[in-house]
Design a protein around this motif. Structure first.
Motif, PDB file in Angstrom:
ATOM      1  N   GLU A 222      52.111   1.434  76.798  1.00  0.00           N
ATOM      2  CA  GLU A 222      52.107   0.176  77.552  1.00  0.00           C
ATOM      3  C   GLU A 222      50.747  -0.510  77.484  1.00  0.00           C
ATOM      4  OE1 GLU A 222      53.508  -1.620  81.838  1.00  0.00           O
ATOM      5  OE2 GLU A 222      53.280   0.543  81.643  1.00  0.00           O
ATOM      6  N   HIS A 223      49.688   0.260  77.505  1.00  0.00           N
ATOM      7  CA  HIS A 223      48.337  -0.313  77.504  1.00  0.00           C
ATOM      8  C   HIS A 223      47.571   0.048  76.236  1.00  0.00           C
ATOM      9  CE1 HIS A 223      49.136  -1.506  81.580  1.00  0.00           C
ATOM     10  NE2 HIS A 223      49.466  -0.274  81.877  1.00  0.00           N
ATOM     11  N   SER A 224      48.318   0.304  75.169  1.00  0.00           N
ATOM     12  CA  SER A 224      47.687   0.689  73.901  1.00  0.00           C
ATOM     13  C   SER A 224      47.382  -0.546  73.054  1.00  0.00           C
ATOM     14  CB  SER A 224      48.607   1.625  73.115  1.00  0.00           C
ATOM     15  OG  SER A 224      49.705   0.896  72.588  1.00  0.00           O
ATOM     16  N   SER A 225      46.699  -0.314  71.954  1.00  0.00           N
ATOM     17  CA  SER A 225      46.389  -1.414  71.031  1.00  0.00           C
ATOM     18  C   SER A 225      47.430  -1.533  69.909  1.00  0.00           C
ATOM     19  CB  SER A 225      44.998  -1.188  70.430  1.00  0.00           C
ATOM     20  OG  SER A 225      44.986   0.032  69.710  1.00  0.00           O
ATOM     21  N   HIS A 226      48.522  -0.771  70.019  1.00  0.00           N
ATOM     22  CA  HIS A 226      49.578  -0.865  69.006  1.00  0.00           C
ATOM     23  C   HIS A 226      50.233  -2.243  69.045  1.00  0.00           C
ATOM     24  CE1 HIS A 226      49.594   3.317  67.724  1.00  0.00           C
ATOM     25  NE2 HIS A 226      49.493   3.675  68.989  1.00  0.00           N
ATOM     26  N   THR A 227      50.698  -2.659  67.896  1.00  0.00           N
ATOM     27  CA  THR A 227      51.404  -3.940  67.820  1.00  0.00           C
ATOM     28  C   THR A 227      52.759  -3.801  68.514  1.00  0.00           C
ATOM     29  OG1 THR A 227      52.576  -3.433  65.769  1.00  0.00           O
ATOM     30  CG2 THR A 227      50.354  -4.405  65.553  1.00  0.00           C
ATOM     31  N   PRO A 228      53.339  -4.924  68.940  1.00  0.00           N
ATOM     32  CA  PRO A 228      54.676  -4.865  69.551  1.00  0.00           C
ATOM     33  C   PRO A 228      55.706  -4.188  68.638  1.00  0.00           C
ATOM     34  CG  PRO A 228      53.689  -6.986  69.982  1.00  0.00           C
ATOM     35  CD  PRO A 228      52.770  -6.273  69.023  1.00  0.00           C
ATOM     36  N   ARG A 229      55.636  -4.473  67.352  1.00  0.00           N
ATOM     37  CA  ARG A 229      56.581  -3.866  66.399  1.00  0.00           C
ATOM     38  C   ARG A 229      56.402  -2.343  66.344  1.00  0.00           C
ATOM     39  NH1 ARG A 229      59.583  -6.577  62.714  1.00  0.00           N
ATOM     40  NH2 ARG A 229      58.336  -8.415  63.120  1.00  0.00           N
ATOM     41  N   GLU A 230      55.160  -1.867  66.378  1.00  0.00           N
ATOM     42  CA  GLU A 230      54.900  -0.421  66.368  1.00  0.00           C
ATOM     43  C   GLU A 230      55.439   0.230  67.643  1.00  0.00           C
ATOM     44  OE1 GLU A 230      50.774  -0.077  63.758  1.00  0.00           O
ATOM     45  OE2 GLU A 230      50.639  -0.636  65.887  1.00  0.00           O
ATOM     46  N   ILE A 231      55.196  -0.418  68.770  1.00  0.00           N
ATOM     47  CA  ILE A 231      55.691   0.112  70.040  1.00  0.00           C
ATOM     48  C   ILE A 231      57.218   0.195  70.006  1.00  0.00           C
ATOM     49  CG2 ILE A 231      55.935  -0.400  72.511  1.00  0.00           C
ATOM     50  CD1 ILE A 231      53.037  -1.567  72.353  1.00  0.00           C
ATOM     51  N   ALA A 232      57.851  -0.849  69.525  1.00  0.00           N
ATOM     52  CA  ALA A 232      59.317  -0.861  69.427  1.00  0.00           C
ATOM     53  C   ALA A 232      59.806   0.279  68.544  1.00  0.00           C
ATOM     54  CB  ALA A 232      59.802  -2.205  68.888  1.00  0.00           C
ATOM     55  N   THR A 233      59.128   0.526  67.441  1.00  0.00           N
ATOM     56  CA  THR A 233      59.525   1.606  66.525  1.00  0.00           C
ATOM     57  C   THR A 233      59.423   2.964  67.207  1.00  0.00           C
ATOM     58  OG1 THR A 233      58.854   0.315  64.608  1.00  0.00           O
ATOM     59  CG2 THR A 233      59.021   2.698  64.297  1.00  0.00           C
ATOM     60  N   PHE A 234      58.346   3.194  67.931  1.00  0.00           N
ATOM     61  CA  PHE A 234      58.181   4.474  68.651  1.00  0.00           C
ATOM     62  C   PHE A 234      59.309   4.667  69.669  1.00  0.00           C
ATOM     63  CE2 PHE A 234      53.385   3.910  67.948  1.00  0.00           C
ATOM     64  CZ  PHE A 234      53.365   4.781  66.869  1.00  0.00           C
ATOM     65  N   ILE A 235      59.607   3.623  70.423  1.00  0.00           N
ATOM     66  CA  ILE A 235      60.631   3.733  71.466  1.00  0.00           C
ATOM     67  C   ILE A 235      62.015   3.870  70.847  1.00  0.00           C
ATOM     68  CG2 ILE A 235      61.711   2.580  73.438  1.00  0.00           C
ATOM     69  CD1 ILE A 235      58.918   1.404  74.100  1.00  0.00           C
ATOM     70  N   GLU A 236      62.274   3.149  69.756  1.00  0.00           N
ATOM     71  CA  GLU A 236      63.568   3.278  69.077  1.00  0.00           C
ATOM     72  C   GLU A 236      63.767   4.689  68.533  1.00  0.00           C
ATOM     73  OE1 GLU A 236      64.579  -1.196  67.503  1.00  0.00           O
ATOM     74  OE2 GLU A 236      63.207   0.010  66.316  1.00  0.00           O
ATOM     75  N   ASP A 237      62.719   5.291  68.022  1.00  0.00           N
ATOM     76  CA  ASP A 237      62.803   6.670  67.538  1.00  0.00           C
ATOM     77  C   ASP A 237      63.162   7.612  68.690  1.00  0.00           C
ATOM     78  OD1 ASP A 237      62.425   8.724  65.438  1.00  0.00           O
ATOM     79  OD2 ASP A 237      60.735   9.325  66.709  1.00  0.00           O
ATOM     80  N   TYR A 238      62.527   7.407  69.819  1.00  0.00           N
ATOM     81  CA  TYR A 238      62.821   8.210  71.007  1.00  0.00           C
ATOM     82  C   TYR A 238      64.287   8.032  71.419  1.00  0.00           C
ATOM     83  CZ  TYR A 238      63.236   9.320  75.919  1.00  0.00           C
ATOM     84  OH  TYR A 238      63.684   9.808  77.113  1.00  0.00           O
ATOM     85  N   ILE A 239      64.756   6.786  71.462  1.00  0.00           N
ATOM     86  CA  ILE A 239      66.140   6.514  71.861  1.00  0.00           C
ATOM     87  C   ILE A 239      67.117   7.203  70.910  1.00  0.00           C
ATOM     88  CG2 ILE A 239      67.901   4.688  71.982  1.00  0.00           C
ATOM     89  CD1 ILE A 239      65.690   2.879  73.192  1.00  0.00           C
ATOM     90  N   SER A 240      66.825   7.157  69.621  1.00  0.00           N
ATOM     91  CA  SER A 240      67.684   7.816  68.639  1.00  0.00           C
ATOM     92  C   SER A 240      67.774   9.320  68.910  1.00  0.00           C
ATOM     93  CB  SER A 240      67.141   7.552  67.232  1.00  0.00           C
ATOM     94  OG  SER A 240      67.854   8.292  66.286  1.00  0.00           O
ATOM     95  N   LYS A 241      66.634   9.935  69.180  1.00  0.00           N
ATOM     96  CA  LYS A 241      66.612  11.377  69.482  1.00  0.00           C
ATOM     97  C   LYS A 241      67.340  11.668  70.803  1.00  0.00           C
ATOM     98  CE  LYS A 241      62.372  12.714  67.025  1.00  0.00           C
ATOM     99  NZ  LYS A 241      62.218  11.577  66.147  1.00  0.00           N
ATOM    100  N   TYR A 242      67.166  10.796  71.771  1.00  0.00           N
ATOM    101  CA  TYR A 242      67.806  10.982  73.065  1.00  0.00           C
ATOM    102  C   TYR A 242      69.327  10.914  72.910  1.00  0.00           C
ATOM    103  CZ  TYR A 242      67.995  10.855  78.179  1.00  0.00           C
ATOM    104  OH  TYR A 242      68.221  11.154  79.499  1.00  0.00           O
ATOM    105  N   TYR A 243      69.817   9.911  72.167  1.00  0.00           N
ATOM    106  CA  TYR A 243      71.261   9.788  71.951  1.00  0.00           C
ATOM    107  C   TYR A 243      71.817  10.976  71.161  1.00  0.00           C
ATOM    108  CZ  TYR A 243      72.389   5.241  73.989  1.00  0.00           C
ATOM    109  OH  TYR A 243      72.644   4.201  74.845  1.00  0.00           O
ATOM    110  N   ASP A 244      71.072  11.475  70.203  1.00  0.00           N
ATOM    111  CA  ASP A 244      71.501  12.652  69.454  1.00  0.00           C
ATOM    112  C   ASP A 244      71.638  13.853  70.400  1.00  0.00           C
ATOM    113  OD1 ASP A 244      72.060  14.029  66.899  1.00  0.00           O
ATOM    114  OD2 ASP A 244      70.156  15.054  67.314  1.00  0.00           O
ATOM    115  N   HIS A 245      70.683  13.977  71.306  1.00  0.00           N
ATOM    116  CA  HIS A 245      70.703  15.043  72.303  1.00  0.00           C
ATOM    117  C   HIS A 245      71.930  14.899  73.212  1.00  0.00           C
ATOM    118  CE1 HIS A 245      69.158  17.726  75.447  1.00  0.00           C
ATOM    119  NE2 HIS A 245      69.416  16.760  76.313  1.00  0.00           N
TER     120      HIS A 245
END
Length: 156
Positions: free
Chosen positions: A100-123
């Protein structure tokens, strides 16, 4: 399906609604049309996935999983991975909060969260289609009573 499994299933449905809300905000984030309020809402939703209700939910699943492992059930390897997944999600949640308070770009943040969501749904998928049916079939009434004695109300 046993009522305790139905409670877990209901929690999964509730979480899926939250994740769907997050997906809409992630699309905005990826396309650079996400304002500060959208970003704040995204991180609030993300944090809501890792509160007390989530902790109790995982503890309840572990009650069932541990007892299932004492039966003669043909336990699928994915059932063995559930505990590790739960521990991993807790670690990932802390890392995602830091975005939330990192220097990552919005696209990078979205990619990290999408990866998490994918793993969560697989679980969730492995719990719903492998773990829950095994528990429903193999746990006895006495075992369910033991689980119920230790069960923590979900609060959802």
């Amino acid at each position: 399906m046993h009522p305790l499994l139905e409670e877990l299933h209901h929690y999964h449905q509730t979480i899926s609604v939250t994740i769907d809300q997050m997906k809409g905000l992630l699309d905005k984030l990826k396309n650079d049309v996400c304002d500060a309020a959208d970003r704040q809402q995204l991180f609030a939703l993300l944090e809501s996935l890792h509160g007390e209700a989530e902790t109790r939910h995982h503890q309840n699943e572990e009650l069932i999983r541990r007892l299932l492992l004492t039966t003669r059930a043909p336990v699928h390897p994915r059932v063995l991975d559930i505990e590790r997944d739960h521990q991993g999600f807790a670690r990932i949640a802390n890392q995602l909060k830091a975005l939330e308070h990192s220097s990552h770009t919005p696209r990078e943040i979205a990619t990290f969260i999408e990866d998490y969501i994918s793993k969560y749904y697989d679980h969730l998928d492995s719990e719903e289609h492998i773990f829950f049916p095994l528990a429903d079939e193999w746990l006895s009434d006495n075992q369910w009573q033991e689980i119920k004695r230790q069960w923590q109300a979900s609060g959802s």
